[in-house]
Design an enzyme around this catalytic site. Structure first.
Site, PDB file in Angstrom:
ATOM      1  N   ARG A 250       0.851  -1.189   0.000  1.00  0.00           N
ATOM      2  CA  ARG A 250       0.000   0.000   0.000  1.00  0.00           C
ATOM      3  C   ARG A 250       0.887   1.239   0.000  1.00  0.00           C
ATOM      4  O   ARG A 250       1.942   1.256   0.637  1.00  0.00           O
ATOM      5  CB  ARG A 250      -0.919   0.011   1.221  1.00  0.00           C
ATOM      6  CG  ARG A 250      -1.902  -1.156   1.262  1.00  0.00           C
ATOM      7  CD  ARG A 250      -2.765  -1.115   2.501  1.00  0.00           C
ATOM      8  NE  ARG A 250      -3.745  -2.212   2.518  1.00  0.00           N
ATOM      9  CZ  ARG A 250      -3.526  -3.414   3.009  1.00  0.00           C
ATOM     10  NH1 ARG A 250      -2.336  -3.699   3.566  1.00  0.00           N
ATOM     11  NH2 ARG A 250      -4.463  -4.348   2.980  1.00  0.00           N
ATOM     12  N   LYS A 277      -3.049  -2.091   7.978  1.00  0.00           N
ATOM     13  CA  LYS A 277      -4.497  -1.881   7.988  1.00  0.00           C
ATOM     14  C   LYS A 277      -5.176  -2.806   8.981  1.00  0.00           C
ATOM     15  O   LYS A 277      -6.094  -2.398   9.693  1.00  0.00           O
ATOM     16  CB  LYS A 277      -5.052  -2.100   6.579  1.00  0.00           C
ATOM     17  CG  LYS A 277      -6.545  -1.854   6.451  1.00  0.00           C
ATOM     18  CD  LYS A 277      -6.985  -2.017   5.007  1.00  0.00           C
ATOM     19  CE  LYS A 277      -8.474  -1.744   4.855  1.00  0.00           C
ATOM     20  NZ  LYS A 277      -8.922  -1.882   3.449  1.00  0.00           N
ATOM     21  N   HIS A 339      -2.126   2.869  -5.294  1.00  0.00           N
ATOM     22  CA  HIS A 339      -2.812   1.661  -4.847  1.00  0.00           C
ATOM     23  C   HIS A 339      -3.140   0.736  -6.021  1.00  0.00           C
ATOM     24  O   HIS A 339      -3.246  -0.491  -5.852  1.00  0.00           O
ATOM     25  CB  HIS A 339      -4.100   2.048  -4.116  1.00  0.00           C
ATOM     26  CG  HIS A 339      -4.521   1.053  -3.085  1.00  0.00           C
ATOM     27  ND1 HIS A 339      -5.061  -0.159  -3.411  1.00  0.00           N
ATOM     28  CD2 HIS A 339      -4.495   1.088  -1.732  1.00  0.00           C
ATOM     29  CE1 HIS A 339      -5.349  -0.833  -2.307  1.00  0.00           C
ATOM     30  NE2 HIS A 339      -5.015  -0.104  -1.276  1.00  0.00           N
ATOM     31  N   ARG A 342      -1.234  -2.544  -6.824  1.00  0.00           N
ATOM     32  CA  ARG A 342      -1.574  -3.789  -6.145  1.00  0.00           C
ATOM     33  C   ARG A 342      -2.519  -4.635  -7.012  1.00  0.00           C
ATOM     34  O   ARG A 342      -2.380  -5.853  -7.086  1.00  0.00           O
ATOM     35  CB  ARG A 342      -2.217  -3.492  -4.785  1.00  0.00           C
ATOM     36  CG  ARG A 342      -1.225  -3.001  -3.754  1.00  0.00           C
ATOM     37  CD  ARG A 342      -1.913  -2.401  -2.525  1.00  0.00           C
ATOM     38  NE  ARG A 342      -2.818  -3.304  -1.837  1.00  0.00           N
ATOM     39  CZ  ARG A 342      -2.459  -4.229  -0.952  1.00  0.00           C
ATOM     40  NH1 ARG A 342      -1.164  -4.409  -0.683  1.00  0.00           N
ATOM     41  NH2 ARG A 342      -3.354  -4.977  -0.344  1.00  0.00           N
ATOM     42  N   HIS A 365      -3.912  -9.785   2.554  1.00  0.00           N
ATOM     43  CA  HIS A 365      -5.339 -10.050   2.631  1.00  0.00           C
ATOM     44  C   HIS A 365      -5.520 -11.324   3.442  1.00  0.00           C
ATOM     45  O   HIS A 365      -5.050 -12.381   3.050  1.00  0.00           O
ATOM     46  CB  HIS A 365      -5.944 -10.253   1.248  1.00  0.00           C
ATOM     47  CG  HIS A 365      -6.002  -8.994   0.453  1.00  0.00           C
ATOM     48  ND1 HIS A 365      -6.264  -8.978  -0.899  1.00  0.00           N
ATOM     49  CD2 HIS A 365      -5.823  -7.704   0.817  1.00  0.00           C
ATOM     50  CE1 HIS A 365      -6.255  -7.724  -1.333  1.00  0.00           C
ATOM     51  NE2 HIS A 365      -5.987  -6.935  -0.317  1.00  0.00           N
ATOM     52  N   TYR A 374      -3.514 -15.797  11.529  1.00  0.00           N
ATOM     53  CA  TYR A 374      -2.437 -15.139  10.792  1.00  0.00           C
ATOM     54  C   TYR A 374      -1.054 -15.615  11.221  1.00  0.00           C
ATOM     55  O   TYR A 374      -0.755 -15.752  12.391  1.00  0.00           O
ATOM     56  CB  TYR A 374      -2.538 -13.620  11.008  1.00  0.00           C
ATOM     57  CG  TYR A 374      -1.537 -12.847  10.176  1.00  0.00           C
ATOM     58  CD1 TYR A 374      -1.666 -12.777   8.801  1.00  0.00           C
ATOM     59  CD2 TYR A 374      -0.461 -12.187  10.780  1.00  0.00           C
ATOM     60  CE1 TYR A 374      -0.764 -12.061   8.036  1.00  0.00           C
ATOM     61  CE2 TYR A 374       0.440 -11.469  10.024  1.00  0.00           C
ATOM     62  CZ  TYR A 374       0.276 -11.416   8.651  1.00  0.00           C
ATOM     63  OH  TYR A 374       1.176 -10.713   7.906  1.00  0.00           O
TER      64      TYR A 374
END
Length: 416
Positions: A250, A277, A339, A342, A365, A374
């Site tokens: 990003r 994010k 952006h 991406r 993501h 994660y």
């Protein structure tokens, strides 16, 4: 008591309390332009008579009786007479005093909004926090900030949001509406409001279809890469655009990056959780082309903490529009955003058969729930090879050659 029985002025407290109504409302003079208005239903209130700048006489309400006593009404009237003597408009000065009184309370929309902001801030990145409070300060506070939030009507919010729409900022309008709805939700769940005036307004406002960030087609990508390589204005921004094009990060992650986040021996960039994010630490493998660009950038900004330090304050990163403005200068306004790189990376990697899970992990993501538990190093080996292939692929597009899949050894990035 009948008005005909009044013997003296100012009116005594007993006279004010017992004064009887008549068939039609009337005003009884208390003195010095202050009047007691008595309505036919018996309700009483105070009014001040004053001359407007255009020379016409007008009335200014000072509050209902008994909430506003005779002595308090005379005090307010004295302040307004002093204002008029000094050339001020009594109506304007009354509004200013009321605004000051509201500011001292906790009932203004701005007070409530800042309380909401403080409760949410700990879960946001710095960029999100700045954008959120900035939108409120720019759009909402000048209109509703000093108003009592319980008194702002749904139709006022509707007109305000439609005025934003007329400026063409549809997405910003939607974000502001969402913020303000949440702010009222805070008042409602804490017992300070019984309803949310923004509930349901979205049904009568414009919506903008969900779109991917602007990006060029694969056919247009080679000339864009060549344009970036020859960007003339600022070498650090040229390097930044080059890194954005190959790392699929990003723009804010790169713009706010610090030199200490880069592992020299492993060719890895570790983005700390507070700048992500999803508030999760993220690893970005660095192809050798990226490290070559970082070496060049280090010669320019390596003595600062930030890769892209601000011009006026080196402790803060460059403007959040710096990469977008550079692309505009290259002639790609509306066609390519930072952006958007991406999306280009995702499209190319998917079309060339790379594992979807590897691509999604590279883009940070993560699925919600148990399936999305994660692991910052997940698929790292595969992602390293994938991103080296991608950097080589972009080089081949730029040069007009065919990709041969050769992976060169990355040079070492010296310590900052």
């Amino acid at each position: 008591m009948k008005r005909s029985d009044i013997k003296r002025r100012p009116l005594a407290d007993t006279v004010i309390a017992t004064l009887e109504p008549e068939m039609k409302e009337y005003r009884e003079h208390d003195g010095n332009s202050l009047y007691l208005r008595v309505r036919s239903d018996g309700n009483k209130s105070w009014q001040f008579r004053y001359k407007k700048p255009d020379g016409k006489w007008s009335w200014l309400g000072l509050g209902s009786y008994p909430e506003v006593s005779g002595s308090l009404a005379r005090q307010k009237a004295a302040e307004l007479r002093a204002d008029a003597a000094n050339g001020s408009n009594p109506m304007a000065t009354k509004r200013a005093r009321k605004a000051a009184e509201l500011e001292a309370t906790n009932s203004t929309f701005e007070r409530l909004a800042r309380e909401w902001y403080a409760s949410k801030r700990k879960n946001w990145t710095d960029g999100t926090a700045v954008r959120t409070i900035g939108a409120l300060e720019l759009h909402v506070f000048p209109i509703f900030g000093k108003r009592i939030y319980q008194e702002i009507l749904p139709m006022e919010w509707m007109e305000f949001l439609r005025s934003m729409e007329r400026k063409g900022i549809i997405e910003q309008t939607s974000r502001v509406r969402g913020m303000c709805r949440e702010i009222y939700d805070l008042a409602r769940v804490t017992g300070r409001a019984t309803h949310n005036p923004l509930e349901g307004l979205h049904k009568f406002l414009q919506t903008k279809p969900v779109e991917n960030y602007a990006h060029v087609s694969l056919e247009e990508l080679p000339p864009l890469l060549r344009a970036i390589r020859s960007y003339p204005s600022a070498p650090d921004i040229r390097i930044g655009l080059h890194l954005l094009s190959m790392l699929a990060c990003r723009p804010s992650e790169l713009r706010e990056a610090r030199w200490t986040e880069f592992d020299l021996g492993k060719a890895l960039w570790t983005i700390p959780s507070e700048r992500m994010k999803r508030r999760r630490e993220h690893l970005v493998p660095l192809p050798h082309q990226a490290i070559e660009q970082l070496l060049l950038l280090q010669n320019l900004t390596g003595h600062y903490q930030l890769l892209f330090p601000g011009r006026s304050d080196s402790t803060k990163p460059r403007s959040n529009t710096v990469f977008l403005m550079a692309l505009r200068r290259l002639g790609y306004e509306g066609r390519q955003t930072g952006h958007g790189f991406r999306h280009i990376a995702s499209t190319i990697l998917n079309e060339h058969g790379f594992e979807e899970n590897h691509i999604e992990a590279q883009l940070s993501h993560v699925k919600e729930g148990v399936a999305g538990v994660y692991n910052k190093a997940i698929y790292l080996k595969s992602r390293t090879a994938m991103m080296q292939w991608y950097a080589d692929f972009l080089d081949s597009l730029e040069k007009g050659n065919v990709v041969h899949g050769q992976f060169a050894k990355a040079p070492q990035l010296r310590a900052p």
